[in-house]
Design a protein around this motif. Structure first.
Motif, PDB file in Angstrom:
ATOM      1  N   VAL A 182       0.841  -1.198   0.000  1.00 34.62           N
ATOM      2  CA  VAL A 182       0.000   0.000   0.000  1.00 34.62           C
ATOM      3  C   VAL A 182       0.879   1.252   0.000  1.00 34.62           C
ATOM      4  N   ALA A 183       1.918   1.251   0.848  1.00 30.97           N
ATOM      5  CA  ALA A 183       2.812   2.409   0.922  1.00 30.97           C
ATOM      6  C   ALA A 183       3.493   2.669  -0.419  1.00 30.97           C
ATOM      7  N   VAL A 184       3.935   1.609  -1.077  1.00 28.18           N
ATOM      8  CA  VAL A 184       4.624   1.764  -2.368  1.00 28.18           C
ATOM      9  C   VAL A 184       3.668   2.326  -3.420  1.00 28.18           C
ATOM     10  N   VAL A 185       2.478   1.788  -3.502  1.00 27.85           N
ATOM     11  CA  VAL A 185       1.516   2.254  -4.511  1.00 27.85           C
ATOM     12  C   VAL A 185       1.146   3.712  -4.260  1.00 27.85           C
ATOM     13  N   ILE A 186       0.892   4.054  -3.006  1.00 28.55           N
ATOM     14  CA  ILE A 186       0.490   5.430  -2.704  1.00 28.55           C
ATOM     15  C   ILE A 186       1.647   6.393  -2.956  1.00 28.55           C
ATOM     16  N   ALA A 187       2.864   6.013  -2.570  1.00 33.13           N
ATOM     17  CA  ALA A 187       4.023   6.877  -2.829  1.00 33.13           C
ATOM     18  C   ALA A 187       4.240   7.059  -4.327  1.00 33.13           C
ATOM     19  N   ALA A 188       4.054   5.988  -5.084  1.00 29.98           N
ATOM     20  CA  ALA A 188       4.192   6.088  -6.538  1.00 29.98           C
ATOM     21  C   ALA A 188       3.130   7.031  -7.115  1.00 29.98           C
ATOM     22  N   LEU A 189       1.913   6.950  -6.599  1.00 28.57           N
ATOM     23  CA  LEU A 189       0.867   7.878  -7.043  1.00 28.57           C
ATOM     24  C   LEU A 189       1.231   9.316  -6.682  1.00 28.57           C
ATOM     25  N   GLY A 190       1.841   9.501  -5.517  1.00 26.26           N
ATOM     26  CA  GLY A 190       2.315  10.838  -5.146  1.00 26.26           C
ATOM     27  C   GLY A 190       3.359  11.339  -6.121  1.00 26.26           C
ATOM     28  N   GLY A 191       4.267  10.451  -6.525  1.00 29.98           N
ATOM     29  CA  GLY A 191       5.276  10.818  -7.514  1.00 29.98           C
ATOM     30  C   GLY A 191       4.652  11.180  -8.850  1.00 29.98           C
ATOM     31  N   VAL A 192       3.654  10.426  -9.255  1.00 27.36           N
ATOM     32  CA  VAL A 192       2.945  10.730 -10.507  1.00 27.36           C
ATOM     33  C   VAL A 192       2.276  12.098 -10.413  1.00 27.36           C
ATOM     34  N   ALA A 193       1.679  12.378  -9.252  1.00 25.60           N
ATOM     35  CA  ALA A 193       1.017  13.679  -9.079  1.00 25.60           C
ATOM     36  C   ALA A 193       2.031  14.822  -9.138  1.00 25.60           C
TER      37      ALA A 193
END
Length: 161
Positions: free
Chosen positions: A77-88
């Motif tokens: 979950v942390a990896v996916v959310i951090a990756a989404l933050g990077g995309v944003a």
């Protein structure tokens, strides 16, 4: 002869580049977080492999595998959310550059993307904190089990002697 650039245009362009690069520092921080998450995942994988080899040896191994699975899920979950933050953040940077071409609604898109990156980073840190708590609890449980086994072994030796 080359025409000299308008100083206000140069200043404006320099300001746009400065503002666009600011979120990149947050992107660098997220990349570091992803590296930490990846390292934690590797440690969990090593522990799972070690436990899989000796699954029948100790009764607590099944519970430990369940705990490792929960930790792995929290890290996912942390990896996916951090990756989404990077995309944003990347979207925010792109919006800043495109905003120089068009001013229509750029501020609201930029605010949304940068806000989303901050929210995703906070959520990733929260998921990481949950994984750390699970790891700490697992370690404490394992130490307690080992201490109990040692105490039972000493009691057995004392009764036999």
């Amino acid at each position: 002869m080359i025409p000299s650039p308008d100083p206000s245009q140069v200043d404006s362009t320099a300001h746009i580049i400065q503002v666009a690069l600011t979120p990149v520092f947050l992107l660098s921080g997220i990349a570091t977080l992803l590296n930490v998450f990846s390292t934690r995942h590797a440690r969990i994988a090593d522990q799972v492999e070690k436990l899989s080899d000796r699954i029948a040896e100790r009764p607590g191994d099944q519970a430990r595998l369940r705990d490792l699975r929960r930790r792995s899920l929290a890290l996912d979950v942390a990896v996916v959310i951090a990756a989404l933050g990077g995309v944003a953040i990347c979207g925010a940077v792109l919006t800043l550059f495109l905003g120089t071409l068009r001013d229509a609604a750029v501020a609201s898109v930029l605010f949304s993307l940068f806000g989303a990156s901050i929210v995703c980073t906070l959520a990733a840190l929260t998921a990481f904190a949950v994984e750390m708590m699970l790891a700490s609890r697992t370690v404490r449980t394992e130490v307690a089990e080992q201490q109990q086994e040692e105490a039972e072994g000493e009691a057995g030796r004392g009764a036999a002697g």
